[in-house]
Motif scaffolding. Sequence first.
Motif, mmCIF file in Angstrom:
data_model
loop_
_atom_site.group_PDB
_atom_site.id
_atom_site.type_symbol
_atom_site.label_atom_id
_atom_site.label_comp_id
_atom_site.label_asym_id
_atom_site.label_seq_id
_atom_site.Cartn_x
_atom_site.Cartn_y
_atom_site.Cartn_z
ATOM 1 N N HIS A 85 0.970 -0.519 -0.207
ATOM 2 C CA HIS A 85 -0.433 -0.168 0.315
ATOM 3 C C HIS A 85 0.992 1.269 0.215
ATOM 4 C CE1 HIS A 85 -2.930 3.038 2.143
ATOM 5 N NE2 HIS A 85 -2.959 2.783 1.062
ATOM 6 N N LEU A 86 0.874 1.891 -1.128
ATOM 7 C CA LEU A 86 1.808 3.158 -1.305
ATOM 8 C C LEU A 86 1.078 4.357 -1.320
ATOM 9 C CD1 LEU A 86 3.857 1.807 -3.520
ATOM 10 C CD2 LEU A 86 4.025 1.931 -0.963
ATOM 11 N N PRO A 87 -0.264 5.221 -0.401
ATOM 12 C CA PRO A 87 -1.078 5.312 -0.018
ATOM 13 C C PRO A 87 -0.650 7.435 -0.966
ATOM 14 C CG PRO A 87 0.069 5.472 2.084
ATOM 15 C CD PRO A 87 0.248 4.328 1.157
ATOM 16 N N PHE A 88 0.881 7.743 -1.277
ATOM 17 C CA PHE A 88 1.231 8.755 -1.035
ATOM 18 C C PHE A 88 1.780 8.738 -3.164
ATOM 19 C CE2 PHE A 88 2.702 8.603 2.858
ATOM 20 C CZ PHE A 88 1.497 9.742 3.460
ATOM 21 N N THR A 89 1.463 7.593 -3.481
ATOM 22 C CA THR A 89 1.750 6.979 -5.530
ATOM 23 C C THR A 89 0.759 7.752 -5.614
ATOM 24 O OG1 THR A 89 3.851 6.399 -4.284
ATOM 25 C CG2 THR A 89 2.612 5.871 -6.517
ATOM 26 N N ASN A 90 0.806 8.572 -6.765
ATOM 27 C CA ASN A 90 0.093 8.560 -7.584
ATOM 28 C C ASN A 90 -0.856 7.211 -8.822
ATOM 29 O OD1 ASN A 90 -2.156 9.290 -9.237
ATOM 30 N ND2 ASN A 90 -1.383 11.175 -10.010
ATOM 31 N N MET A 91 -1.058 6.823 -8.922
ATOM 32 C CA MET A 91 -0.723 5.201 -9.512
ATOM 33 C C MET A 91 -1.811 5.207 -11.439
ATOM 34 S SD MET A 91 -0.695 2.728 -7.429
ATOM 35 C CE MET A 91 0.923 2.063 -5.655
ATOM 36 N N GLU A 92 -2.507 6.534 -11.451
ATOM 37 C CA GLU A 92 -3.365 6.862 -12.670
ATOM 38 C C GLU A 92 -2.211 7.421 -13.173
ATOM 39 O OE1 GLU A 92 -7.407 8.816 -10.877
ATOM 40 O OE2 GLU A 92 -5.993 9.748 -11.401
ATOM 41 N N HIS A 93 -2.630 6.848 -15.281
ATOM 42 C CA HIS A 93 -2.513 7.137 -16.344
ATOM 43 C C HIS A 93 -0.789 7.445 -16.607
ATOM 44 C CE1 HIS A 93 -5.998 9.511 -16.111
ATOM 45 N NE2 HIS A 93 -5.704 10.307 -15.487
ATOM 46 N N TRP A 94 -0.267 5.782 -16.334
ATOM 47 C CA TRP A 94 1.149 5.150 -15.733
ATOM 48 C C TRP A 94 0.859 4.702 -17.925
ATOM 49 C CZ3 TRP A 94 2.849 2.392 -11.080
ATOM 50 C CH2 TRP A 94 2.550 2.785 -9.984
ATOM 51 N N GLU A 95 1.724 6.131 -18.337
ATOM 52 C CA GLU A 95 1.030 4.801 -19.745
ATOM 53 C C GLU A 95 2.690 4.277 -20.564
ATOM 54 O OE1 GLU A 95 1.150 8.736 -21.942
ATOM 55 O OE2 GLU A 95 -1.504 8.972 -21.131
ATOM 56 N N GLN A 96 3.890 4.078 -19.731
ATOM 57 C CA GLN A 96 5.490 3.864 -19.635
ATOM 58 C C GLN A 96 4.561 2.984 -18.534
ATOM 59 O OE1 GLN A 96 8.113 6.768 -20.018
ATOM 60 N NE2 GLN A 96 8.180 6.732 -22.736
ATOM 61 N N LEU A 133 4.510 -8.127 -16.876
ATOM 62 C CA LEU A 133 3.106 -7.869 -16.351
ATOM 63 C C LEU A 133 2.536 -6.500 -16.409
ATOM 64 C CD1 LEU A 133 3.098 -10.793 -13.143
ATOM 65 C CD2 LEU A 133 2.483 -11.267 -15.822
ATOM 66 N N ALA A 134 2.996 -6.038 -15.601
ATOM 67 C CA ALA A 134 3.180 -4.585 -15.900
ATOM 68 C C ALA A 134 3.064 -4.301 -17.476
ATOM 69 C CB ALA A 134 3.684 -3.740 -15.571
ATOM 70 N N LEU A 135 3.669 -4.344 -18.684
ATOM 71 C CA LEU A 135 3.508 -4.322 -19.953
ATOM 72 C C LEU A 135 1.935 -5.303 -20.391
ATOM 73 C CD1 LEU A 135 4.690 -3.255 -22.678
ATOM 74 C CD2 LEU A 135 5.609 -5.493 -22.969
ATOM 75 N N GLN A 136 1.959 -6.542 -19.743
ATOM 76 C CA GLN A 136 0.555 -6.865 -20.346
ATOM 77 C C GLN A 136 -0.716 -5.748 -20.006
ATOM 78 O OE1 GLN A 136 0.210 -11.586 -19.082
ATOM 79 N NE2 GLN A 136 -1.840 -10.425 -18.956
ATOM 80 N N LYS A 137 -0.278 -5.338 -18.616
ATOM 81 C CA LYS A 137 -1.340 -4.218 -18.288
ATOM 82 C C LYS A 137 -1.239 -3.589 -19.515
ATOM 83 C CE LYS A 137 -3.010 -1.614 -14.624
ATOM 84 N NZ LYS A 137 -4.594 -2.692 -14.035
ATOM 85 N N MET A 138 -1.245 -2.939 -20.584
ATOM 86 C CA MET A 138 -0.904 -1.793 -20.762
ATOM 87 C C MET A 138 -1.293 -1.864 -21.787
ATOM 88 S SD MET A 138 2.270 0.223 -19.875
ATOM 89 C CE MET A 138 2.326 1.014 -18.014
ATOM 90 N N ASP A 141 -3.925 -0.556 -8.492
ATOM 91 C CA ASP A 141 -4.453 -0.423 -8.296
ATOM 92 C C ASP A 141 -5.310 1.480 -8.087
ATOM 93 O OD1 ASP A 141 -7.658 0.469 -7.434
ATOM 94 O OD2 ASP A 141 -7.917 -1.479 -6.583
ATOM 95 N N ALA A 142 -5.268 2.678 -8.698
ATOM 96 C CA ALA A 142 -5.621 3.762 -8.706
ATOM 97 C C ALA A 142 -5.993 3.591 -7.276
ATOM 98 C CB ALA A 142 -5.010 4.275 -9.717
ATOM 99 N N GLU A 143 -7.277 3.202 -7.305
ATOM 100 C CA GLU A 143 -8.410 3.767 -6.214
ATOM 101 C C GLU A 143 -7.228 3.768 -4.914
ATOM 102 O OE1 GLU A 143 -12.926 2.668 -4.742
ATOM 103 O OE2 GLU A 143 -12.442 1.844 -7.360
ATOM 104 N N THR A 144 -7.044 2.353 -4.529
ATOM 105 C CA THR A 144 -6.530 1.474 -3.433
ATOM 106 C C THR A 144 -5.216 2.419 -3.087
ATOM 107 O OG1 THR A 144 -6.051 -0.585 -4.043
ATOM 108 C CG2 THR A 144 -8.273 0.031 -2.653
ATOM 109 N N SER A 145 -4.457 2.780 -4.305
ATOM 110 C CA SER A 145 -3.079 2.886 -4.102
ATOM 111 C C SER A 145 -2.215 1.190 -3.885
ATOM 112 C CB SER A 145 -2.981 4.212 -2.674
ATOM 113 O OG SER A 145 -3.094 4.675 -3.612
ATOM 114 N N THR A 146 -2.923 0.414 -4.566
ATOM 115 C CA THR A 146 -1.879 -0.427 -4.291
ATOM 116 C C THR A 146 -1.181 -0.975 -4.790
ATOM 117 O OG1 THR A 146 -4.134 -1.620 -4.448
ATOM 118 C CG2 THR A 146 -3.652 -1.702 -2.156
ATOM 119 N N CYS A 147 -0.390 -2.281 -4.533
ATOM 120 C CA CYS A 147 0.661 -2.849 -6.115
ATOM 121 C C CYS A 147 1.233 -3.810 -5.536
ATOM 122 C CB CYS A 147 1.203 -1.772 -7.109
ATOM 123 S SG CYS A 147 2.546 -1.591 -5.353
#
Length: 238
Positions: free
Chosen positions: A44-55, A140-145, A77-83
Motif C-alpha cells: 500500500h503506497l498511499p502517497f503515490t499517484n498510480m493513474e495514467h501510467w502510459e509507460q 506483467l506491467a507491460l501486459q496490463k497496458m 489499483d489507482a483507487e486504493t493505491s496498492t500494487c
Amino acid sequence: METSTFNKLKQKAGNLLEPRLLQTGRVLDVRPWAPSTMIEIDLHLPFTNMEHWEQVPYIKFRVDPLTYRDYTPSGWDAETSTCTIFVDALHNGPGAKWARSLKVNDTVSYFKKICYTQHQPDQTSAIIALGDESSVGHLLALQKMVLPHTRFSGGIVMGNEDHRKQFHEFLWTPIEPVERRDVYGHHSLMQWVLKQKYSLENTIFYLTGNSTMVGQLRKLLKQQGYPSSQIKAQGFWS
C-alpha cells in the motif's frame, strides 16, 4: 578506523537526505514461491499517484541505508493505491535480503518520484515480451497496458521447474515459462521464439532481464531479420 569514519559519514548523510527524498508505504502481504527465491509482495503506497501510467514504471525502494533497488509494479489499483512487486531473491544481494525480511504491516521507504522505462506498447498487431526471473513484474506491467489483450504474448526463461509451474498456476498471463538451458537464458529464449514462427512484419519484441541475456537476445533477433526498430531492450543488471 577509516572504514568506521566513512560509515559514520555515510549514515549522517543518509539521515539528512533520505527524509527529503522518500515516502513510506506498508506491506499488505508477502508470498514466497517454493523455493523462496521468488517473492511476491503486495504494498500500500498511499502517497503515490498510480493513474495514467502510459509507460512501464519502476519504483526505487530503500533496501538498506543509502542503498536502493528498482522494482516494477506488476499491477496497480489507482483507487486504493496498492500494487504488487516481484523480487528475484536467488542472489544474496541487498534487495534479496530486504525482500526476505519483509513481513505484513512492515513499513517500506521509496523515492517520491516514480521513474519510467521506455517500454510503451506500440500500435502493432503482435507485442512479444521476453524476459527472465528478474523481469516478472515488468512483463506483467507491460501486459496490463496492452489493449486488446489478444495482441500480447511472450516467454519468460526460468531455471527452477517449480517456479515455472507456479508461474502458470498463480498468474493470469499468456506469457509462457521457458526452461533455462544456458547460463543467461538468451539461447533458450531464442529457441522458443523460433518455434513460434513470428512474422517479420507487425511484430515488436520487448526484451527485459539481465543485461547479458538482453544484449545477446537482441543480436540473435537481428540475425533472424528483425530490424532494430522492432526490438525494444531494457537490461537490468550485468
